[in-house]
Motif scaffolding. Structure first.
Motif, PDB file in Angstrom:
ATOM      1  N   GLU A  16       7.972   0.415  -4.831  1.00 18.76           N
ATOM      2  CA  GLU A  16       8.682  -0.871  -4.763  1.00 18.76           C
ATOM      3  C   GLU A  16       8.583  -1.410  -3.341  1.00 18.76           C
ATOM      4  OE1 GLU A  16      13.180  -2.720  -5.072  1.00 18.76           O
ATOM      5  OE2 GLU A  16      12.768  -0.790  -6.052  1.00 18.76           O
ATOM      6  N   HIS A  17       8.245  -2.691  -3.214  1.00 19.73           N
ATOM      7  CA  HIS A  17       8.051  -3.293  -1.906  1.00 19.73           C
ATOM      8  C   HIS A  17       9.377  -3.345  -1.153  1.00 19.73           C
ATOM      9  CE1 HIS A  17       7.499  -6.784   0.913  1.00 19.73           C
ATOM     10  NE2 HIS A  17       6.423  -6.062   1.170  1.00 19.73           N
ATOM     11  N   GLY A  18       9.348  -2.908   0.110  1.00 25.62           N
ATOM     12  CA  GLY A  18      10.538  -2.956   0.955  1.00 25.62           C
ATOM     13  C   GLY A  18      11.482  -1.790   0.784  1.00 25.62           C
ATOM     14  N   SER A  19      11.212  -0.899  -0.151  1.00 29.13           N
ATOM     15  CA  SER A  19      12.110   0.234  -0.367  1.00 29.13           C
ATOM     16  C   SER A  19      11.737   1.382   0.562  1.00 29.13           C
ATOM     17  CB  SER A  19      12.033   0.696  -1.823  1.00 29.13           C
ATOM     18  OG  SER A  19      10.823   1.404  -2.045  1.00 29.13           O
ATOM     19  N   GLU A  20      12.682   2.290   0.730  1.00 33.12           N
ATOM     20  CA  GLU A  20      12.454   3.476   1.556  1.00 33.12           C
ATOM     21  C   GLU A  20      11.920   4.637   0.732  1.00 33.12           C
ATOM     22  OE1 GLU A  20      12.728   3.458   4.832  1.00 33.12           O
ATOM     23  OE2 GLU A  20      13.256   1.334   4.672  1.00 33.12           O
ATOM     24  N   SER A  21      11.673   4.394  -0.533  1.00 31.51           N
ATOM     25  CA  SER A  21      11.215   5.461  -1.409  1.00 31.51           C
ATOM     26  C   SER A  21       9.801   5.888  -1.042  1.00 31.51           C
ATOM     27  CB  SER A  21      11.263   5.016  -2.869  1.00 31.51           C
ATOM     28  OG  SER A  21      10.462   3.870  -3.058  1.00 31.51           O
ATOM     29  N   ALA A  22       9.445   7.080  -1.500  1.00 31.29           N
ATOM     30  CA  ALA A  22       8.128   7.628  -1.190  1.00 31.29           C
ATOM     31  C   ALA A  22       7.049   6.915  -1.991  1.00 31.29           C
ATOM     32  CB  ALA A  22       8.109   9.125  -1.499  1.00 31.29           C
ATOM     33  N   TRP A  23       5.846   6.915  -1.439  1.00 31.26           N
ATOM     34  CA  TRP A  23       4.699   6.384  -2.165  1.00 31.26           C
ATOM     35  C   TRP A  23       4.393   7.286  -3.359  1.00 31.26           C
ATOM     36  CZ3 TRP A  23       2.383   1.771  -1.248  1.00 31.26           C
ATOM     37  CH2 TRP A  23       2.638   1.143  -0.031  1.00 31.26           C
ATOM     38  N   LEU A  24       4.115   6.657  -4.481  1.00 35.99           N
ATOM     39  CA  LEU A  24       3.794   7.392  -5.700  1.00 35.99           C
ATOM     40  C   LEU A  24       2.295   7.355  -5.942  1.00 35.99           C
ATOM     41  CD1 LEU A  24       6.600   5.956  -8.020  1.00 35.99           C
ATOM     42  CD2 LEU A  24       6.630   8.102  -6.730  1.00 35.99           C
ATOM     43  N   PRO A  25       1.713   8.474  -6.327  1.00 34.26           N
ATOM     44  CA  PRO A  25       0.268   8.469  -6.588  1.00 34.26           C
ATOM     45  C   PRO A  25      -0.069   7.652  -7.828  1.00 34.26           C
ATOM     46  CG  PRO A  25       1.227  10.562  -7.239  1.00 34.26           C
ATOM     47  CD  PRO A  25       2.312   9.807  -6.531  1.00 34.26           C
ATOM     48  N   VAL A  26      -1.199   6.985  -7.786  1.00 36.96           N
ATOM     49  CA  VAL A  26      -1.719   6.197  -8.895  1.00 36.96           C
ATOM     50  C   VAL A  26      -2.970   6.898  -9.406  1.00 36.96           C
ATOM     51  CG1 VAL A  26      -2.728   3.983  -9.574  1.00 36.96           C
ATOM     52  CG2 VAL A  26      -0.780   4.047  -7.987  1.00 36.96           C
ATOM     53  N   LYS A  27      -2.974   7.211 -10.676  1.00 39.40           N
ATOM     54  CA  LYS A  27      -4.096   7.971 -11.218  1.00 39.40           C
ATOM     55  C   LYS A  27      -5.401   7.227 -11.026  1.00 39.40           C
ATOM     56  CE  LYS A  27      -5.813  10.163 -15.441  1.00 39.40           C
ATOM     57  NZ  LYS A  27      -5.550  10.418 -16.889  1.00 39.40           N
ATOM     58  N   GLN A  28      -5.394   5.916 -11.345  1.00 43.55           N
ATOM     59  CA  GLN A  28      -6.607   5.119 -11.188  1.00 43.55           C
ATOM     60  C   GLN A  28      -6.248   3.649 -11.245  1.00 43.55           C
ATOM     61  OE1 GLN A  28      -8.860   6.456 -14.610  1.00 43.55           O
ATOM     62  NE2 GLN A  28      -8.109   4.774 -15.872  1.00 43.55           N
ATOM     63  N   VAL A  29      -7.111   2.845 -10.720  1.00 41.31           N
ATOM     64  CA  VAL A  29      -7.053   1.382 -10.822  1.00 41.31           C
ATOM     65  C   VAL A  29      -8.301   0.953 -11.570  1.00 41.31           C
ATOM     66  CG1 VAL A  29      -7.279  -0.753  -9.477  1.00 41.31           C
ATOM     67  CG2 VAL A  29      -5.609   0.989  -8.792  1.00 41.31           C
TER      68      VAL A  29
END
Length: 883
Positions: A16-29
C-alpha cells in the motif's frame, strides 16, 4: 543492433502506497493488487462466500509496485550521448488505471487509461551499463479519482444505469464497479506485460489495406508498415512480404530503401495484387485461409544484411458487408461474408475474469473452442469490459468465429471534456490498429445501451440535426463520440471496417424498434417478463441480447459457498451471489408458471435443475423461432441471435450458459442443437396463456380436439440437402403413439429456412385406441434424416406448461460403457430435461436433452471419464435423483 526485448516479469514487490508495511513479493507481472494480497495471505479469496465485501476497501487505497533491472550493455549511460542512435524504451502494455511511473526517482509517465499502451524513452535516464535501475509504479484509486472528476465537471450530468457514476469519466473496464452479474472488485496494477526494449530502429506496426473484387477473383491493396528510430541511412532497407500460409510461398515481396522518399510520416506502403486469393470464411462456410504479412528492417552488413527488427502477423482476406436494405419487414440487418449471407447465431462475451491478468492464452483458447463447439458463428465483445486480448482474437481467427466488438462504453451518459476525448482518441486508434488485421473482427459498435440511457433520461436527440458540434453541446454529448469521432477514427485507421453507432441502435429510431437495426430483447426476464414460449412474437431484425438466468451445476455452487448450511434455495449466500435486481421474483415467477413447485424447490439440487431447464427451454424457443426467421434471400427477417451471455467473470448465478469454471449448463447444449448446420423445428399452433384467469388448461396443453402444427428445416449449408422428416405424436402418460405419423421427403434449400408443414392437422386415433382419459397430453416429435438414413436433428414440442404434466414410471435406462467414455440413455415414456450433473474436468457431447420412446441418446464423454456410482442425473418430475 537488433532489437532486444526483455519482459520484466519477475523480481517485483508491492505494498500500500505510503504505508509502513513491508514490501510483499509478487510472483509475476502481469498481476493485480487483489491477486498479490491473496498470494501473501493478506485478504481472503474474493470469490468465496461474501468475501467480496471484505476486500472492497482495496479500491480506496493507492498501491505501489517496484522492481529493479540492469541497464542493457548496449544502452547509453545517464547523460551520455547515444552511440549509433541506440534507444531504450519501457513499454507498458496495460496499466490499471491512474498510474505514476518513476525510474530512478524521476517521473517518466503518468497514465489515465487502462485500455492504452504507453511507451517511455528512458535512454538518458539509465544508470551506468550493467548497473541496477529502480522502477516504481504508483496506482492511484480509480474509484476516488472518478468521484473527483465528477466534481470537477459539473457541466455534465453523469447518468448511469449500473452501480455508481464514478466509473463514467474513468477509462477503465466498467464492470470493475460491479454489474448485475459481477462483483464490485476494483482492480489496480500492471495488468498486461511490461517490456524493456533496446533498439536502433523498430517496426511499430504492419498491416494490409485491400479490396476484393465482387467476384472474389482478385485482391488489390497495399501492405503498410510504420517504422520508428534510426532508419534513414542509405544502408537501411525495409522488406515487406506476404506469404500464403497454406501454400507456403510468397505472393508479395518487395525491398524498399529507407534513405529516399519511400517513408512518409514514418509509414512505408507497397502496392500488391493477388489473383485467385485464398479467402477466410466463417466457421462452417469455408476454410479459414490466412496469409503471413511481415515487415523486416535490414541494415547492410557485408554479404549478410543485419536484421534490426521484424514484425509478423497472420491476416485473412474476406469481403464483408452489413446488409441494411428496405424490405417487407422494415430494414434488414445481417452480415454477408464473401458474398454469402451469414446467420449470426452466437453469444455475448463479458470479461472472462474479474482479475484479467490471470487469463492465459490457453484459457482463451479453451473458451473460444467452447464457442465453436456449440456451433456459434459470432461472439459479441460487450462494451463494459476491455478491448479483448490478442489470444482471444487469434483463436477466433483460427476457428472462424465472427467478432462483433463494442467500443468500451456501457449503460451511461459519457462526457466529452477535452482530457477525456484526448485519452479516448489514443485508446480508440491503438485498439483499431491492433485489431484491424484480424479477419474475425467484422463490426465495431459505438457502445452498449447508451442510447437506452438517452431515452430513459429524455436527453436531447434530434435525428434531423446533422451538426456534430451541436451534439457536443447537448444533454447527450456522447452522440458526438458515437456518431462523429469513432466512425471518423475508424475510417482513418481501417477504411474497410463496418461501424454501427451502438447496440442496440436503429437509425435514430427508438432502440427497441423491431423493424430496424439490432435490439436487446429483454421483455423475457426484464420488462414485461413475457413467457419464454412467446419468443417468436418478440423478434427483431437482429437480436444482439436476450437471456434467462440459471444456476450453475452443483459443483460450482458448492465450491464457492463453503458453509453447507447455506446450500439451499434462497439462502443468504446464494442470494448474495446473484447480482441481478429482482432475481428472486423473476426467477420464481418463471419457475412457478412452468414447473411443479413442490419438487422444484425441495432442495438445492432440484432447484438448480429446474432453473437450468428453464434457461435451456428459453434458448430452445428463442433460437429455433428466430433462426426460422432467417427466411430466404431477400427476405431475411432476422439476421442473428446473440444470447446474453456466454461466460462469467466469477463463480455466480447469472445468465451465462457456461460458468466461470468452464462447466457447461444445459442451455449450452440447447444452443448447440439449435445452431446445427441443418436443424429441424416443430411447433404447435395457437398457444394459450394458461396464466390468464379463465384459460382452459386443457387447451393450453394442446390436447383438446385436433390442433395444427408447423415443421420447418433451417439450413446454413451452401447446397440443397435431400431430407426426410418424420413426425410422431406420443402420449406423455403412456408412451404410446396417439396420432398418425407424418412423413415428408423434401429438399432443404441452401442457406435458408424451408417450411415443411404449415398448420398441419393432427389426426388423433379414436379414443378407444388410447388411454381412457381422452384429454391425453402428447408431445410432437420431429426427426430429420438424410436420404440414406443419417440422423441430422430432432426437435420436440411439449404441452405447456410442463407443471401440468405427470411423469411417473418413465423407466429411464442409463448404460455406461466399460471404458467410461460413452453413456447411452433411453426411456419407455417421454422424459423432459434429462441432465447429467457436470463438473470441472468433465465434458459431454450432449446434455439437457429430452428422451423419446423408441430412441436412444448416446452421449460421448469428450473430457474425463465417468463411472455409474459417480454420475448423477435427473429430469423434470423425477421421483429420485441418481445416484
Amino acid at each position: 543492433m537488433q532489437k532486444q526485448p526483455q519482459e520484466l516479469r519477475t523480481g517485483w514487490f508491492m505494498k500500500e502506497h505510503g504505508s509502513e508495511s513491508a514490501w510483499l513479493p509478487v510472483k509475476q507481472v502481469p498481476s493485480e493488487v487483489h491477486l498479490d494480497l491473496l498470494a501473501n495471505d493478506k485478504i481472503p479469496d474474493p470469490f468465496l462466500d461474501a468475501n467480496e465485501l471484505a476486500v472492497q476497501w482495496i479500491a480506496e487505497k493507492d498501491w505501489v509496485y517496484k522492481t529493479t533491472f540492469t541497464t542493457p550493455p548496449s544502452s547509453p549511460q545517464e547523460g551520455e550521448k547515444s552511440s549509433n542512435n541506440v534507444k531504450t524504451d519501457l513499454v507498458f502494455h496495460g496499466l490499471d488505471t491512474f498510474a505514476t511511473v518513476t525510474l530512478n526517482g524521476r517521473t517518466i509517465l503518468s497514465s489515465d487509461n487502462m485500455h492504452t499502451r504507453y511507451r517511455a524513452d528512458i535512454s538518458r535516464l539509465l544508470q551506468d551499463k550493467n548497473s541496477s535501475n529502480t522502477l516504481e509504479i504508483t496506482f492511484h484509486s480509480a474509484l476516488l479519482r472518478g468521484r473527483e472528476l465528477i466534481t470537477r465537471h459539473p457541466e455534465h450530468t453523469f447518468h448511469v444505469r449500473q452501480t455508481e457514476a464514478s466509473r463514467v469519466p474513468v477509462r477503465k473496464a466498467q464492470y470493475h464497479w460491479g454489474w448485475d452479474w459481477g462483483p464490485i472488485l476494483m482492480s489496480a496494477g500492471p495488468w498486461r506485460p511490461i517490456v524493456l526494449e533496446t533498439y536502433t530502429a523498430r517496426v511499430e506496426d504492419v498491416w494490409v489495406v485491400y479490396e476484393l473484387e465482387e467476384d472474389l477473383g482478385r485482391c488489390e491493396g497495399e501492405v503498410c508498415a510504420r517504422v520508428e528510430g534510426d532508419y534513414t541511412g542509405d544502408d537501411v532497407a525495409l522488406l515487406l512480404s506476404i506469404a500464403d500460409v497454406e501454400g507456403g510461398g510468397e505472393v508479395v515481396s518487395e525491398r524498399v530503401l529507407m534513405g529516399g522518399s519511400a517513408v512518409v510520416d514514418s509509414v512505408v506502403k507497397v502496392p500488391f495484387v493477388i489473383d485467385s486469393p485464398s479467402l477466410w470464411y466463417p466457421r462452417g462456410y469455408g476454410p479459414q485461409a490466412r496469409y503471413r504479412v511481415s515487415a523486416t528492417i535490414l541494415r547492410a552488413n557485408g554479404t549478410q544484411p543485419l536484421e534490426l527488427d521484424r514484425m509478423t502477423k497472420l491476416i485473412g482476406l474476406r469481403r464483408t458487408a452489413l446488409i441494411q436494405e428496405p424490405d417487407a419487414h422494415g430494414k434488414s440487418f445481417y452480415f454477408r461474408i464473401n458474398n454469402i449471407d451469414i446467420f449470426a447465431g452466437g453469444s455475448c462475451w463479458i470479461p472472462p475474469d474479474s482479475f484479467l491478468s490471470s487469463m492465459t492464452p490457453d484459457r482463451y483458447t479453451e473458451w473460444l473452442n467452447l464457442v465453436a463447439e456449440s456451433n456459434q458463428a459470432m461472439v459479441r465483445v460487450w462494451g463494459g469490459g476491455i478491448y479483448e486480448d490478442e489470444a482471444f482474437l487469434d483463436a477466433a481467427d483460427e476457428l472462424g468465429i465472427l467478432v462483433w466488438h463494442d467500443f468500451a462504453f456501457a449503460c451511461a451518459s459519457y462526457p466529452v471534456f477535452d482530457e477525456f476525448v484526448a485519452s479516448l482518441e489514443i485508446e480508440a486508434r491503438q485498439n483499431i490498429r491492433r485489431m484491424r488485421c484480424h479477419p474475425s473482427v467484422v463490426v465495431w459498435a459505438g457502445n452498449n445501451e447508451d442510447y437506452q440511457v438517452q431515452e430513459r433520461y429524455k436527453l436531447e436527440y434530434d435525428p434531423d440535426d446533422t451538426d456534430p458540434t451541436s451534439w457536443r453541446r447537448s444533454t447527450f454529448p456522447a452522440r458526438y463520440i458515437y456518431e462523429y469521432l469513432l466512425p471518423k477514427w475508424l475510417r482513418e485507421e481501417d477504411p474497410s471496417a463496418i461501424y454501427h453507432p451502438g447496440s442496440p441502435w436503429g437509425d435514430g429510431k427508438r432502440s427497441s424498434d423491431p423493424t430496424v437495426g439490432d435490439i436487446h430483447q429483454w421483455n423475457i426476464w426484464h420488462g414485461q417478463m413475457a413467457p419464454y414460449q412467446s419468443a417468436a412474437s418478440l423478434s427483431g431484425r437482429f437480436i444482439s441480447e436476450f437471456g434467462m438466468e440459471a444456476y450453475p451445476h452443483l459443483s460450482t455452487l458448492q465450491q464457492s459457498i463453503t458453509d453447507r448450511s447455506q446450500h439451499h434455495p434462497g439462502s443468504l449466500m446464494l442470494d448474495f451471489r446473484n447480482k441481478a435486481t429482482g432475481h428472486e421474483r423473476r426467477l420464481l415467477t418463471y419457475l412457478t408458471e412452468n414447473f411443479p413447485l413442490l419438487s422444484t424447490c425441495s432442495d438445492l439440487a432440484s432447484f438448480t435443475h429446474a432453473t437450468q431447464i428453464l434457461q435451456s427451454e428459453t434458448m430452445r424457443y428463442a433460437y429455433k423461432a428466430w433462426r426460422r426467421m432467417w427466411g430466404t434471400p431477400g427476405a431475411r427477417q432476422c439476421g442473428g441471435v446473440l444470447v446474453w451471455q456466454m461466460n462469467d467473470c466469477w463463480p455466480t448465478v447469472s445468465w451465462a450458459v457456461v460458468d466461470y469454471h468452464g462447466v457447461r449448463k444445459p442451455a449450452f447444449y440447447a444452443i448447440k442443437r439449435a445452431l446445427r448446420g441443418v436443424d429441424v423445428g416443430v411447433q404447435r399452433r395457437g398457444g394459450v396463456d394458461w396464466t390468464e384467469g379463465h384459460a382452459d388448461p386443457y387447451r393450453a396443453l394442446g390436447c383438446v380436439g385436433e390442433g395444427g402444427f408447423d415443421v420447418w428445416v433451417a439450413s446454413s449449408r451452401l447446397e440443397s440437402v435431400q431430407v426426410a422428416v418424420l413426425v410422431r405424436f406420443i402420449s406423455v402418460a403412456s408412451g404410446e403413439e396417439v396420432a398418425e405419423r407424418v412423413v415428408k421427403r423434401i429438399a432443404a434449400d441452401a442457406n435458408c429456412t424451408t417450411e415443411v408443414l404449415s398448420n398441419e392437422l393432427i389426426r388423433l386415433h379414436p379414443p378407444s385406441l388410447r388411454l381412457p382419459e381422452t384429454r391425453d397430453p402428447y408431445i410432437i416429435h420431429a426427426v430429420l434424416r438424410t436420404e440414406d438414413g443419417e440422423l441430422l436433428a430432432t426437435d420436440t414440442d411439449w404441452p405447456q406448461p410442463l407443471k401440468y404434466l405427470s411423469f411417473p414410471n418413465r423407466n429411464v435406462n442409463v448404460r455406461i460403457s466399460p471404458s467410461g467414455d460413452k453413456v447411452t440413455v433411453s426411456a419407455d415414456r417421454p422424459v423432459k430435461g434429462f441432465v447429467f450433473e457436470e463438473r470441472e474436468g468433465l465434458a459431454l457431447s450432449d446434455n439437457g436433452f429430452d428422451l423419446v420412446p423408441g430412441e436412444e441418446q448416446v452421449v460421448t464423454v469428450t473430457r474425463g471419464f465417468v463411472r455409474e456410482e459417480a454420475l448423477a442425473w435427473t429430469y423434470i418430475g423425477a421421483e429420485r435423483r441418481n445416484p
